[in-house]
Structure formats: C-alpha cells, structure tokens
Scaffold this motif. Structure first.
Motif, PDB file in Angstrom:
ATOM      1  N   GLN A   1       0.824  -1.203   0.000  1.00 48.85           N
ATOM      2  CA  GLN A   1       0.000   0.000   0.000  1.00 48.85           C
ATOM      3  C   GLN A   1       0.865   1.262   0.000  1.00 48.85           C
ATOM      4  O   GLN A   1       1.843   1.360   0.715  1.00 48.85           O
ATOM      5  CB  GLN A   1      -0.937   0.008   1.212  1.00 48.85           C
ATOM      6  CG  GLN A   1      -1.991  -1.069   1.170  1.00 48.85           C
ATOM      7  CD  GLN A   1      -2.793  -1.051  -0.131  1.00 48.85           C
ATOM      8  OE1 GLN A   1      -3.192   0.004  -0.606  1.00 48.85           O
ATOM      9  NE2 GLN A   1      -3.007  -2.227  -0.698  1.00 48.85           N
TER      10      GLN A   1
ATOM     11  N   ALA B   1      -0.112   0.756  -6.322  1.00 47.44           N
ATOM     12  CA  ALA B   1      -1.260   0.576  -5.433  1.00 47.44           C
ATOM     13  C   ALA B   1      -2.161   1.802  -5.444  1.00 47.44           C
ATOM     14  O   ALA B   1      -3.381   1.690  -5.346  1.00 47.44           O
ATOM     15  CB  ALA B   1      -0.776   0.288  -4.010  1.00 47.44           C
TER      16      ALA B   1
ATOM     17  N   PRO C   1      -6.523  -1.417   2.596  1.00 51.42           N
ATOM     18  CA  PRO C   1      -6.127  -0.504   1.516  1.00 51.42           C
ATOM     19  C   PRO C   1      -6.879   0.817   1.516  1.00 51.42           C
ATOM     20  O   PRO C   1      -6.335   1.830   1.074  1.00 51.42           O
ATOM     21  CB  PRO C   1      -6.437  -1.322   0.247  1.00 51.42           C
ATOM     22  CG  PRO C   1      -6.305  -2.739   0.673  1.00 51.42           C
ATOM     23  CD  PRO C   1      -6.834  -2.760   2.075  1.00 51.42           C
TER      24      PRO C   1
ATOM     25  N   THR D   1      -3.209   4.854   3.470  1.00 50.10           N
ATOM     26  CA  THR D   1      -3.068   5.771   2.348  1.00 50.10           C
ATOM     27  C   THR D   1      -2.150   6.931   2.712  1.00 50.10           C
ATOM     28  O   THR D   1      -1.795   7.131   3.877  1.00 50.10           O
ATOM     29  CB  THR D   1      -4.441   6.358   1.936  1.00 50.10           C
ATOM     30  OG1 THR D   1      -4.939   7.161   3.013  1.00 50.10           O
ATOM     31  CG2 THR D   1      -5.435   5.269   1.611  1.00 50.10           C
TER      32      THR D   1
END
Length: 518
Positions: free
Chosen positions: A152, A157, A239, A243
């Motif tokens: 991630q 991604a 996910p 971030t």
C-alpha cells in the motif's frame, strides 16, 4: 434471521440501562439500534468484495477493529464490543455461552448535531472547519506509519483503484457526452500519474503512507459537548485506510466543495498545511480530490436499481454528472500568483491573507508559523533582533518562506506570504521567486491606525492562540526601521486598509479582474 434478531433486540428489558425508545438506522452494511443513551451497531452478514462480514468470527474481529481504530480520534464515544447470546428470538446482551452475534456499543448522540446536518441548516461555521483541521493534522502527524515493505502506498497501489473507477463507471454510461468526459478524465488521470509517480515514490519512502481514517467527510463528524468529533473510520479494508495523508485530506476538501463550500474547503487545506508543514505533497491534492469525486460518482451509479424507472435513472445520472463535473474541475489549469503582505506586526495581514485563501484559493505561508517550526518558541523577553528574531533567524525564515512558495506555485496553487516584508531585499527575493516560476507578483501594502493595532494586540493576548509574539514596542521599532516601497514596487502594489472591509472587497475584485481564471 438477522431481521428477526434486530426486532428481538428492541426489548427494553435486555438492557442494563434506561431505554428512551427504539429507533433503527439501517445502511447497506449494518444496523444501528438507538436506545436513547446508547447505540448498538451490528454488522450485516454481507460480502461486497471490498468487505466480507459473512462469517461470525469476521464480524467479531471487525467490531473490535472499529472500536480500536475509532478510539484514535474519539474519547468516550466507542465503548465496548458485546457478545449477544441466547437465540435469535430470545437474545441476551452479554452473558455466558456461545455468542450468536456481536454488537459495538457506542454513546448515542443526536443526529441533528452531525456536521452534515448543521451544514444543511446553515449552521456550519469556520470554527468547526478550523477544529477539524487541527484534529486531522494532529491525527496524521501521530498516525502509525505503514511499513515500507507493505504494498500500500506504492505508485501502482495508488493507481489501481483510480483505474478501477473508470472500468466500473463506463458500463453504466450511454450518453456520448458522458463517455467523452470520462475518456478525458481518464487521460488526465493517466498523465497526472506519470507526472506524479516520482513524488508518489518519494512519499512512500519518506513515510507519508499512514494508517489513516479513510472516510473523512461532514457526515462522519458531529458535535459532542460543543466539540467536533470525527468518527466512523474505515475498519473493514486496510487498503482504504493505509493511504497517503493527502488522500484523507482530499476527501474532506472534496466533500466541502461538493456542498458548495469552496471557501471553507480552501480554508481547511491552508490551515491543515500550516499545522503540518507538509507542502511537499501539495501537488497530489487535486489528483486525490478527483479520485474521491469519481468514487462518489461511481457509488451513485451503483445505487441505481436494476429496473430503474426513467425518473430514477435521470436522478441518478444527474447526481453522477455533478460528481464527474467536480472531478473535471480539478483537472483545469489554475491561475497562479504570488502575493506578499507589507506592514508592521498586528496590522491585520493575516486577516487579509485569509480573505485571499477563501476567495481566491491561495495557500497562506505565515512567517510566524514557519519561524517557530524552524527555531521553536521564543524564550525570554521578546526583543527585536534577539533569539528567534535575530538577523540570521530572519534571513533563514524568509529563505524558507520563498522556498515553500516556489513549491506551492509549482504544485499549481496561488500563494500569499503573510510576513512583514519591511526590507527591500526581502521583497526583491520574493519577486525573484515569482519571476522564476512565471507568475505575477503583487505587494499588499497593509495599513491601520495605531489605536486599531493596539486593540488587535490586546485581543491576541487575551485569546492566546496567535503564533505572533509581537508587542506594541515591537511595532514601534518596526515602524522606525521599515524601508518604504520604492517607485517600482508601488506600481505592483495595492494599498489595503485592513480595518476597512470595503478595502478588502475591492482588493479581491481587482485581483479577479487581473486574473479572470480564479
């Protein structure tokens, strides 16, 4: 079975507290039973791909995750995970034996206090947004880093769900104009990804991929005891939560703009940046805002019934187009400029700068904030020329302001530098930044009567939240040593009487006439 359980749980005898009555709020993934003092949230046994609550063990796990993760931003709101024993028709809250379900116990709050409701009623204020900026900045600064080896946050991604949006939206569209707009948005997203890939790699390497909230918008914030509380983070999908902090920030900015609150969105972003100093990632903001807008656009299409009537389809497409148009607005080339304030401390420069933030989308750089980020708080008596206000510290502060201004301008945003700029060499250095980045430079010559300045200084001292250390002695020393604008500088300056609201209105109007793209 689940509906029967929810019905059976609406029995006041099951609860170890007084029940004022029952109300059930149902979403696509949960039921929330409101009792008056407390709310009980039960997850539905559903699988939507991005979440899987089909197994009881999974629902138990994610109840505990929701409790753990939301306690990061709340206090006394998320209370406990309770097993439900007994049978579907005769359940027991807590107790012994094998659990048939799990409930997350929360303190109940009035739905009328949601910030989305306050906004709909015209009661949302700038103070609410400032409080959110402070909380989110603090949260992001202290959120755990996603390990570097984790997938991630890598460029691939980041781009995967962006591309997925376009793939999932396209089958719902048949109108040629909608399809052409989607193609243009996809081309812009791909071009932006190519341009931003080195920055995305840098953000990953520097630890800006954090365990974020994942779903910050006005519908997930409320007032509790007059304080803003941000709740209901993403617990069911890593996910969505692992971030870049800018993806979290962009969601709220987009949500505010979607509600027609562009001024508050701009204020939020600029306040957040002052608190975090994370100007290096600013170039990602519009990319993530467009992504968030298209997620909303996609969800609106997903919500359309399979056998939708012509009226339902028209309403859904109207909602989709609102979000698609919002996403498209983030792809436009902005009008940039560099503005510097000129005037003694406490003359009202920060208020002028805030008007440029809210009205024109500028990012504010404050010398008081940047100075203290570099050198810390002033120790001892505040004397001009000593401590963090020494000649060397002043030079370093202005150098940093100009470095950050260049970064913000290259990211595509106008800049207002909130500093005294009492020396010609300081103003010349700012003009060189504007020249190097190909933008116009404007000097705002800020003035106010001494009596007004003294009043503002007294107010600052009483409130105690302003980063400036200025006193009236400092102001008098500045007035005595300032270097007035020269003839060439006067030509690119605007005089602003900061105590006169009409003067500020005229300033904004003049800038818009010069730069019609704002």
């Amino acid at each position: 079975m689940s509906q029967n359980l929810i019905a059976a749980l609406q029995n006041p005898n099951l609860y170890p507290h007084e029940v004022d009555g029952f109300q059930v709020i149902e979403t696509h993934i949960s039921w929330v039973i409101l009792t008056g003092p407390y709310a009980y949230k039960i997850k539905k046994p559903v699988n939507f791909g991005f979440l899987d609550f089909t197994a009881l063990s999974g629902r138990e796990f994610f109840c505990h995750e929701e409790l753990r993760l939301n306690q990061r931003l709340t206090e006394g709101l998320y209370l406990d995970v309770l097993p439900i024993h007994g049978t579907v028709d005769a359940p027991q809250l807590g107790g012994e034996g094998t659990a048939i379900e799990y409930a997350l116990k929360m303190r109940q709050f009035p739905q009328s206090q949601l910030l989305s409701t306050l906004q709909a009623n015209g009661e949302l204020t700038a103070a609410h947004i400032d409080e959110m900026a402070q909380q989110i900045a603090h949260f992001h600064t202290h959120a755990p880093h996603v390990p570097l080896e984790h997938h991630q946050g890598t460029p691939e991604a980041v781009m995967e769900p962006v591309r997925q949006n376009f793939e999932q939206i396209r089958p719902f569209l048949s109108d040629k104009a909608d399809l052409l707009q989607l193609d243009a948005l996809q081309a812009w997203a791909e071009a932006s990804f190519t341009r931003l890939k080195p920055l995305l790699e840098q953000r990953k390497a520097q630890g800006f991929i954090r365990e974020c909230h994942g779903d910050i918008h006005l519908g997930n914030a409320t007032l509790i005891d007059t304080k803003v509380v941000i709740f209901d983070c993403i617990e069911f999908n890593e996910p969505f939560r692992f971030t870049d902090v800018y993806a979290d920030t962009a969601f709220l900015a987009m949500d505010l703009e979607d509600r027609g609150l562009k001024c508050l969105a701009r204020r939020f972003v600029s306040q957040y940046l002052e608190l975090t100093g994370d100007y290096q990632g600013l170039e990602l903001l519009n990319f993530y805002k467009a992504y968030r807008a298209l997620v909303r656009a996609k969800v609106s299409l997903f919500s359309m019934p399979a056998e939708a009537s012509a009226v339902q389809r028209a309403a859904t497409l109207r909602q989709y187009r609102n979000y698609a148009n919002l996403a498209e607005s983030y792809s436009t080339i902005p009008s940039r400029f560099l503005t510097i304030t000129h005037g003694v401390s406490a003359v009202g420069k920060s208020s002028v700068a805030m008007r440029l933030i809210e009205s024109l989308g500028a990012i504010r750089l404050r010398s008081d904030v940047v100075r203290k980020r570099m050198f810390g708080e002033q120790t001892g008596e505040n004397v001009v020329g000593l401590g963090i206000y020494s000649v060397d510290a002043n030079v370093a502060t202005y150098d940093k302001l100009h470095e950050l201004a260049a970064i913000v301008l290259r990211a595509g945003f106008p800049v207002v530098i909130d500093a005294t700029y009492l020396k010609r060499e300081q103003r010349d250095a700012a003009a060189k930044v504007a020249e190097a980045t190909g933008v116009p430079c404007l000097i705002l010559d800020c003035t106010a009567p001494d009596a007004v300045i003294e009043g503002w200084l007294a107010h600052r001292k009483s409130v105690g939240s302003d980063p400036s250390d200025a006193t009236m002695d400092v102001v008098r020393a500045q007035q005595a040593s300032r270097e007035p604008l020269e003839a060439g500088e006067v030509l690119r300056s605007k005089s602003v009487e900061t105590h006169n609201s009409n003067s500020l209105d005229t300033l904004i109007s003049d800038i818009r006439q010069r730069l019609p793209g704002l």
